[in-house]
Scaffold this motif. Structure first.
Motif, mmCIF file in Angstrom:
data_model
loop_
_atom_site.group_PDB
_atom_site.id
_atom_site.type_symbol
_atom_site.label_atom_id
_atom_site.label_comp_id
_atom_site.label_asym_id
_atom_site.label_seq_id
_atom_site.Cartn_x
_atom_site.Cartn_y
_atom_site.Cartn_z
ATOM 1 N N LEU A 255 1.027 6.329 -7.094
ATOM 2 C CA LEU A 255 -0.173 6.970 -7.644
ATOM 3 C C LEU A 255 -0.467 8.323 -7.002
ATOM 4 N N GLY A 256 0.051 8.541 -5.796
ATOM 5 C CA GLY A 256 -0.266 9.789 -5.095
ATOM 6 C C GLY A 256 0.830 10.822 -5.187
ATOM 7 N N ALA A 257 2.050 10.379 -5.445
ATOM 8 C CA ALA A 257 3.160 11.345 -5.502
ATOM 9 C C ALA A 257 3.901 11.267 -6.843
ATOM 10 N N GLY A 258 3.472 10.327 -7.690
ATOM 11 C CA GLY A 258 4.052 10.257 -9.036
ATOM 12 C C GLY A 258 5.447 9.668 -9.100
ATOM 13 N N TYR A 259 5.860 8.910 -8.063
ATOM 14 C CA TYR A 259 7.187 8.291 -8.102
ATOM 15 C C TYR A 259 7.136 7.080 -9.041
ATOM 16 N N ASP B 178 0.828 -1.218 0.000
ATOM 17 C CA ASP B 178 0.000 0.000 0.000
ATOM 18 C C ASP B 178 0.861 1.267 0.000
ATOM 19 N N ILE B 179 1.984 1.213 0.681
ATOM 20 C CA ILE B 179 2.873 2.399 0.671
ATOM 21 C C ILE B 179 3.407 2.612 -0.754
ATOM 22 N N ASP B 180 3.779 1.521 -1.423
ATOM 23 C CA ASP B 180 4.275 1.650 -2.808
ATOM 24 C C ASP B 180 3.190 2.231 -3.714
ATOM 25 N N THR B 181 1.989 1.660 -3.605
ATOM 26 C CA THR B 181 0.890 2.169 -4.443
ATOM 27 C C THR B 181 0.652 3.649 -4.151
ATOM 28 N N ALA B 182 0.693 4.000 -2.871
ATOM 29 C CA ALA B 182 0.426 5.392 -2.482
ATOM 30 C C ALA B 182 1.447 6.344 -3.105
#
Ligand code: CAA
Ligand code: NAD
Length: 303
Positions: A235-239, A228-232
């Motif tokens: 998708l949330g910070a564009g990394y 979930d941290i990776d997905t966040a």
């Protein structure tokens, strides 16, 4: 930062020696060979050299697919012809104009290697370390005063063939002609150089590593899962990769060496102590040999 006694470097860098045939050394040897340099790749065992050549071959096949789709074999073999390998460290530097060291992140092992090479290489050969986090000055001090003028940090990013950045680290002893020669060769390698003082982690790692370590602490606290941290962050910070994919990619051993090394710097007040507190989960995975992609498992299993 300008040296009062700039060394004279007349010739262009044509011959490159790379120490360490792991993730980074293989990539550096490859981009050197792609830019037309004659490259010697050196490591302590034939097995390590084989591993390095394997990494290079896979990566070149990828590059060739795009650059020369009709003649993948021809493209790859032309570049491979620029790379020789040897386990003989002294011989490896005999004719070299530039040495780039990309071996284990240990100040002692790096100093031992450069101390040995100092008397084997030509007097105008430039020495550079790809260290992620150690003091370039402390590594350079394993060499003579004259060589220290020809010593700098040259920090590439993983995967080397794809990442455009190189950080050039000047110590107070690095001469202007050395700095200029390094800048010129990184541009020839089709990279974008930036310059930084010899400070812990330089630019990228000073900002990136605390973020990676804090992501492990989040999992230890049970705040969220690695997935979930990776997905966040993707998708949330564009990394392009979340922190756990990136940790596995960089290598958990390398990350652990960086944070251990920084604990000494924290004692000396050069970096804040909170950033580099030991992390049990990281130590445990490294002890179990779960080093990330290179060992087949880290936070994720390689499928
Ligand atoms: N060899 C050659 N080319 C490669 C490659 C390799 N090993 N890996 C990726 N590429 C190329 C691809 O061919 C592709 O090229 P084009 O754009 O010309 O088509 C490009 O790189 C992008 O690759 P993909 O499309 O296959 O995949 P992607 O878009 O998912 O990108 C990635 C892959 C470049 C690795 C991307 O996920 C990324 O940037 N990840 C983060 C990497 C990162 O942060 N690295 C720094 C780590 S910290 C560090 O290195 C410092 C330290 O001291 C620890
Ligand atoms: P790696 O574990 O993939 O490879 C290290 C290689 O060095 C191994 O093949 C090992 O056999 C070899 N080696 C060890 N001692 C040696 C010696 N005395 N002489 C010659 N070879 C020796 O490590 P890596 O990830 O390629 O990291 C290498 C260096 O690059 C480290 O200083 C690391 O901090 C730095 N770095 C790593 C990354 C990364 O993302 N992994 C990014 C930038 C910089």
């Amino acid at each position: 930062h300008l040296s009062t006694t700039p060394s004279a470097r007349e010739g262009k860098i044509e011959r490159l020696t790379v120490f360490g045939a792991g993730l980074m050394g293989a990539g550096i040897a490859q981009v050197g060979a792609q830019s037309g340099l004659k490259v010697v790749l050196s490591d302590v065992t034939d097995k390590a050299l084989e591993n390095g050549l394997n990494i290079i071959q896979k990566s070149l096949a990828r590059v060739a697919k795009k650059k020369s789709p009709d003649d993948i074999e021809g493209f790859t073999s032309k570049i491979l012809k620029n790379i020789e390998t040897t386990t003989d460290a002294g011989k490896a530097v005999e004719q070299s104009d530039l040495v780039i060291e990309a071996i284990i992140e240990s100040i002692k092992v790096k100093r031992d290697l450069f101390g040995f090479l100092d008397s084997k290489a030509k007097s105008d050969c430039i020495f550079a370390t790809n260290t992620s986090s150690l003091s370039v000055t402390e590594i350079a001090e394993s060499c003579s005063k004259e060589r220290q003028e020809k010593f700098a940090g040259l920090h590439f990013f993983n995967p080397v063939p794809a990442m455009k950045l190189v950080e050039i680290i000047r110590t107070s002893q690095t001469s202007t002609s050395t700095y200029e020669a390094l800048k010129e060769v990184t541009l020839r390698m089709n990279k974008s150089p930036v310059t930084c003082n010899d400070t812990p982690g330089f630019i990228v790692n000073r900002l990136l590593v605390p973020y990676l370590l804090e992501s492990i602490r989040m999992v230890e606290r049970g705040d969220a899962t690695p997935e979930d941290i990776d997905t966040a962050m993707e998708l949330g910070a564009g990394y392009p990769m979340g922190p756990f994919k990136l940790l596995d990619f960089v290598g958990l051993d390398t990350t652990s060496y960086i944070s251990q090394g920084w604990r000494d710097k924290a004692e000396a007040g050069q970096i804040s102590k909170e950033l580099v507190q030991p992390i049990e989960l990281l130590d445990k995975l490294v002890k179990e040999g779960k080093l990330g992609r290179k060992s087949g498992e880290g936070f994720y299993k390689v499928s």
